[in-house]
Scaffold this motif. Sequence first.
Motif, PDB file in Angstrom:
ATOM      1  N   HIS A  23       0.833  -1.167  -0.062  1.00 30.56           N
ATOM      2  CA  HIS A  23      -0.185   0.037  -0.112  1.00 30.56           C
ATOM      3  C   HIS A  23       0.820   1.103  -0.228  1.00 30.56           C
ATOM      4  CE1 HIS A  23      -3.551   2.511   1.768  1.00 30.56           C
ATOM      5  NE2 HIS A  23      -3.770   2.372   0.641  1.00 30.56           N
ATOM      6  N   GLN A  24       1.832   1.245   0.684  1.00 34.17           N
ATOM      7  CA  GLN A  24       2.871   2.303   0.790  1.00 34.17           C
ATOM      8  C   GLN A  24       3.639   2.555  -0.344  1.00 34.17           C
ATOM      9  OE1 GLN A  24       5.417   2.379   4.139  1.00 34.17           O
ATOM     10  NE2 GLN A  24       4.334   3.716   5.236  1.00 34.17           N
ATOM     11  N   LEU A  25       4.370   1.410  -0.889  1.00 33.83           N
ATOM     12  CA  LEU A  25       5.393   1.312  -1.869  1.00 33.83           C
ATOM     13  C   LEU A  25       5.061   1.058  -3.380  1.00 33.83           C
ATOM     14  CD1 LEU A  25       7.898  -0.089   0.387  1.00 33.83           C
ATOM     15  CD2 LEU A  25       7.570   2.377   0.161  1.00 33.83           C
ATOM     16  N   TRP A  26       4.016   0.380  -3.497  1.00 29.92           N
ATOM     17  CA  TRP A  26       3.844  -0.305  -4.940  1.00 29.92           C
ATOM     18  C   TRP A  26       3.435   0.768  -5.895  1.00 29.92           C
ATOM     19  CZ3 TRP A  26       5.821  -4.162  -6.832  1.00 29.92           C
ATOM     20  CH2 TRP A  26       5.538  -4.581  -8.284  1.00 29.92           C
ATOM     21  N   ARG A  27       4.118   0.724  -6.946  1.00 28.16           N
ATOM     22  CA  ARG A  27       3.682   1.477  -8.155  1.00 28.16           C
ATOM     23  C   ARG A  27       2.912   1.084  -9.024  1.00 28.16           C
ATOM     24  NH1 ARG A  27       9.978   2.249  -8.587  1.00 28.16           N
ATOM     25  NH2 ARG A  27      10.508   3.928  -7.381  1.00 28.16           N
ATOM     26  N   THR A  28       1.510   1.181  -9.081  1.00 24.90           N
ATOM     27  CA  THR A  28       0.450   0.790  -9.706  1.00 24.90           C
ATOM     28  C   THR A  28       0.387   1.031 -11.055  1.00 24.90           C
ATOM     29  OG1 THR A  28      -0.871   0.405  -7.464  1.00 24.90           O
ATOM     30  CG2 THR A  28      -2.035  -0.114  -9.740  1.00 24.90           C
ATOM     31  N   ARG A  29       0.225   0.205 -12.188  1.00 26.29           N
ATOM     32  CA  ARG A  29       0.582   0.410 -13.529  1.00 26.29           C
ATOM     33  C   ARG A  29      -0.783   0.500 -14.363  1.00 26.29           C
ATOM     34  NH1 ARG A  29       5.044  -1.181 -11.441  1.00 26.29           N
ATOM     35  NH2 ARG A  29       7.097  -0.679 -12.053  1.00 26.29           N
ATOM     36  N   SER A  30      -1.962  -0.179 -13.603  1.00 29.02           N
ATOM     37  CA  SER A  30      -3.143  -0.491 -14.490  1.00 29.02           C
ATOM     38  C   SER A  30      -4.170  -0.649 -13.358  1.00 29.02           C
ATOM     39  CB  SER A  30      -3.155  -1.699 -15.151  1.00 29.02           C
ATOM     40  OG  SER A  30      -2.964  -2.931 -14.494  1.00 29.02           O
ATOM     41  N   ARG A  31      -5.324  -0.270 -13.787  1.00 27.39           N
ATOM     42  CA  ARG A  31      -6.720  -0.324 -12.833  1.00 27.39           C
ATOM     43  C   ARG A  31      -6.837  -1.882 -12.299  1.00 27.39           C
ATOM     44  NH1 ARG A  31     -11.064  -3.059 -14.497  1.00 27.39           N
ATOM     45  NH2 ARG A  31     -12.258  -1.632 -13.108  1.00 27.39           N
ATOM     46  N   ASP A  32      -6.210  -2.802 -12.773  1.00 36.03           N
ATOM     47  CA  ASP A  32      -6.618  -4.122 -12.162  1.00 36.03           C
ATOM     48  C   ASP A  32      -5.312  -4.602 -11.648  1.00 36.03           C
ATOM     49  OD1 ASP A  32      -5.631  -4.980 -14.554  1.00 36.03           O
ATOM     50  OD2 ASP A  32      -7.179  -6.294 -15.171  1.00 36.03           O
ATOM     51  N   GLN A  33      -4.144  -3.955 -11.528  1.00 39.26           N
ATOM     52  CA  GLN A  33      -2.879  -4.638 -11.224  1.00 39.26           C
ATOM     53  C   GLN A  33      -2.843  -5.040  -9.676  1.00 39.26           C
ATOM     54  OE1 GLN A  33       1.344  -2.867 -11.076  1.00 39.26           O
ATOM     55  NE2 GLN A  33       1.405  -4.253 -12.938  1.00 39.26           N
ATOM     56  N   TYR A  34      -3.499  -4.150  -8.988  1.00 39.46           N
ATOM     57  CA  TYR A  34      -3.511  -4.300  -7.438  1.00 39.46           C
ATOM     58  C   TYR A  34      -4.463  -4.954  -7.018  1.00 39.46           C
ATOM     59  CZ  TYR A  34      -1.960  -2.588  -2.555  1.00 39.46           C
ATOM     60  OH  TYR A  34      -1.817  -2.585  -1.428  1.00 39.46           O
ATOM     61  N   HIS A  35      -4.268  -5.978  -6.431  1.00 33.62           N
ATOM     62  CA  HIS A  35      -5.504  -6.929  -5.982  1.00 33.62           C
ATOM     63  C   HIS A  35      -5.260  -7.510  -4.386  1.00 33.62           C
ATOM     64  CE1 HIS A  35      -8.656 -10.058  -6.661  1.00 33.62           C
ATOM     65  NE2 HIS A  35      -8.408 -10.316  -5.425  1.00 33.62           N
ATOM     66  N   VAL A  36      -5.205  -6.445  -3.588  1.00 33.04           N
ATOM     67  CA  VAL A  36      -4.971  -6.691  -2.134  1.00 33.04           C
ATOM     68  C   VAL A  36      -6.101  -6.658  -1.470  1.00 33.04           C
ATOM     69  CG1 VAL A  36      -4.000  -5.850   0.176  1.00 33.04           C
ATOM     70  CG2 VAL A  36      -2.678  -5.851  -2.062  1.00 33.04           C
ATOM     71  N   GLU A  37      -6.561  -8.080  -0.630  1.00 33.65           N
ATOM     72  CA  GLU A  37      -7.963  -8.148  -0.090  1.00 33.65           C
ATOM     73  C   GLU A  37      -7.837  -7.749   1.254  1.00 33.65           C
ATOM     74  OE1 GLU A  37     -10.314  -9.196   2.388  1.00 33.65           O
ATOM     75  OE2 GLU A  37      -9.028 -10.646   2.438  1.00 33.65           O
ATOM     76  N   TYR A  38      -8.144  -6.511   1.620  1.00 38.71           N
ATOM     77  CA  TYR A  38      -7.707  -6.086   2.941  1.00 38.71           C
ATOM     78  C   TYR A  38      -9.029  -5.747   3.765  1.00 38.71           C
ATOM     79  CZ  TYR A  38      -4.316  -4.763   6.426  1.00 38.71           C
ATOM     80  OH  TYR A  38      -3.337  -4.730   7.394  1.00 38.71           O
ATOM     81  N   GLY A  39     -10.217  -6.002   3.151  1.00 37.28           N
ATOM     82  CA  GLY A  39     -11.402  -5.815   4.012  1.00 37.28           C
ATOM     83  C   GLY A  39     -11.603  -6.896   4.789  1.00 37.28           C
ATOM     84  N   TYR A  40     -10.988  -8.171   4.649  1.00 32.68           N
ATOM     85  CA  TYR A  40     -11.047  -9.228   5.713  1.00 32.68           C
ATOM     86  C   TYR A  40      -9.735  -9.583   6.168  1.00 32.68           C
ATOM     87  CZ  TYR A  40     -13.898 -12.688   8.269  1.00 32.68           C
ATOM     88  OH  TYR A  40     -14.582 -13.354   9.202  1.00 32.68           O
ATOM     89  N   SER A  41      -8.876  -9.341   5.198  1.00 25.56           N
ATOM     90  CA  SER A  41      -7.406  -9.827   5.295  1.00 25.56           C
ATOM     91  C   SER A  41      -7.297 -11.017   5.716  1.00 25.56           C
ATOM     92  CB  SER A  41      -6.961  -8.744   6.568  1.00 25.56           C
ATOM     93  OG  SER A  41      -5.266  -9.064   6.506  1.00 25.56           O
TER      94      SER A  41
END
Length: 639
Positions: free
Chosen positions: A436-454
């Motif tokens: 969340h702090q560092l990743w450089r997201t390059r597209s709308r669906d590249q970042y898939h982190v499930e953190y609602g329920y973690s």
Amino acid sequence: MTTAQALVAFLSRQYTERDGRRHRLINATWGIFGHGNVAGIGQALVEAGNGKRNGDHDGIRTAPRMPYLQGRNEQAMVHAAVGYARQSGRLSAHAVTTSIGPGATNLVTGAALATVNRLPVLLLPGDTFATRPADPVLQQLEVPYAGDVSVNDCLRPVSRYFDRVTRPEALIPAALQAMRVLVDPAETGAVTLALPQDVQAEAYDWPEEFFAERVWRVRRPAPDAAELEAAVRAVRSARRPLIVAGGGVRHSAAEETLAAFTAATRIPVASTQAGKGALRHDHPADVGGIGHTGTATADELARTADLVIGIGTRYTDFTTASGTLFENPAVRFLNLNITGFDAHKLAALPLVADARTGLEALTSALAGRGYRVDPAYETEYTGAKEAWEEQVEASFTTPDPTARPTQTQVLGLLDTLVTEDDILINAAGSLPGDLHQLWRTRSRDQYHVEYGYSCMGYEIPAAIGVLLATGSHERTRPVWALVGDGTYLMNPTEIVTAVQENLPLKLLILQNHGYASIGGLSEAVGGERFGTAYRHRDADGGFTGPPLPVDLAANAASLGMRVLRATTVDDLRKALAEARSAEGPTCVYVETETPDTVSGPPPAQAWWDVPVAETATRPAAVEAREEYDRRVAARRHHL
């Protein structure tokens, strides 16, 4: 037809439509069979597997095919279905069938994850006999005070809709209600139809109209005119506005609309875990993640913001830093959300609408009124963003190619390798904070982190769902499941499914011998890292001995994966490149170096409330409580 045959035939003819594009609603069914579903849903899927592939409907029994996917763990099957639904924009989903007893109760965690994250999945657990010819039956829970309760009732609080189909004809209204909830963007989540095993196999004369093709249109509700006007006034009066982009931006496919809004207004955009990727990392208005795991840029803007514009966010405690982040005494909130429940949070001005439709209306309403943030404010946040990027680069840098990498250096090596095609999946441990702090997201669906329920164990099955949704056999997109050793040990079973389906899953295992994230938290709150390391017991009964001789790479290989071991930065660079180009399921295994802080630099930029013992004898807990009292005094109640 039997009830089960009718249900499968019905599901194969349900479609969604949004913006003129049509999608099959239930695209496949995951299943593990036992006595509670093998003769019902199992037999129906055998017939459905031989249905028409070309979609011709020359009779009820020749419905379109219902593909079957074989899972190894019921919770994991739900995770795979959730990954599929998210990647499909909530326009397509999967069903999951289980037997009664433990097969059904294993669904509960996955169902909670789906509902918390507002992602559709259809659960079809078997249930005990409706007619009660023998009572109790194998795996039946007897409840002395209620004869109509079964273990499936555990799914009620984690489902957006629940029904028990105790007669064949009851399937008709239940199935229609289930579809309604699955496709409703304001209501969607886990939907459960509990199916008694005798009712599944019972024949019934069904009305033909039940099997007609149905197209469920996914609404894009527009904002109320009065709410829109109030929102325009709030934006025009703001000097230091900040957008908080949540998962609703992605679910609504509103990324381009958000970019157009920021181009017109120059309002900076921070993102939640679910909203990261709403703007590319290099977009001038993107200031990164917000909250406890956010960037310094976004969190400083949040502290001074006079208007916070939430778009599709639930405002969890990580986003608000447990109520301590938005410090400006004059701060107000404007929430654009498709649900009134979320739109009214923090005593906000509500703008209840679809994210894309609402943003379009807000952009249009502001266009003729000449609003744009002060150039000095724009210069301030773009300069702060550049300074933060220097910290990111320092965290990613790997100066010694022969050294063992830290976790953030692993991410840095991956960052140099990926393109906008790659998709990264994660859910738990210390990785979500680093990403969340560092990743450089390059597209709308590249970042898939499930953190609602973690949920530990989500990553591998979710990656399978994503691969199925991307049409990986026609156009391979690199899909990475990033897991620590603790998460891997929770749920590695769907590796077998990836091998069976020959899906090009890229599994990256980071071995640090324990629960690194919770270990760091434990130390911070006076828990002294108790019970968080995977080590032998010492002479005093603690867990401070040598690391356990667990070989996760060998385990992954035993389940059928090709495994690449990396011991140094240089090894890892080569292994990641090889895995990315691999055509089959491939694992990269690396032991990471432990930095001074649990996740590596930079440290958390905002607080998170984890209560500390109010009284204790050990110095670590006493000191932690003093720090807690200092922090909690800064909490604000925004209603």
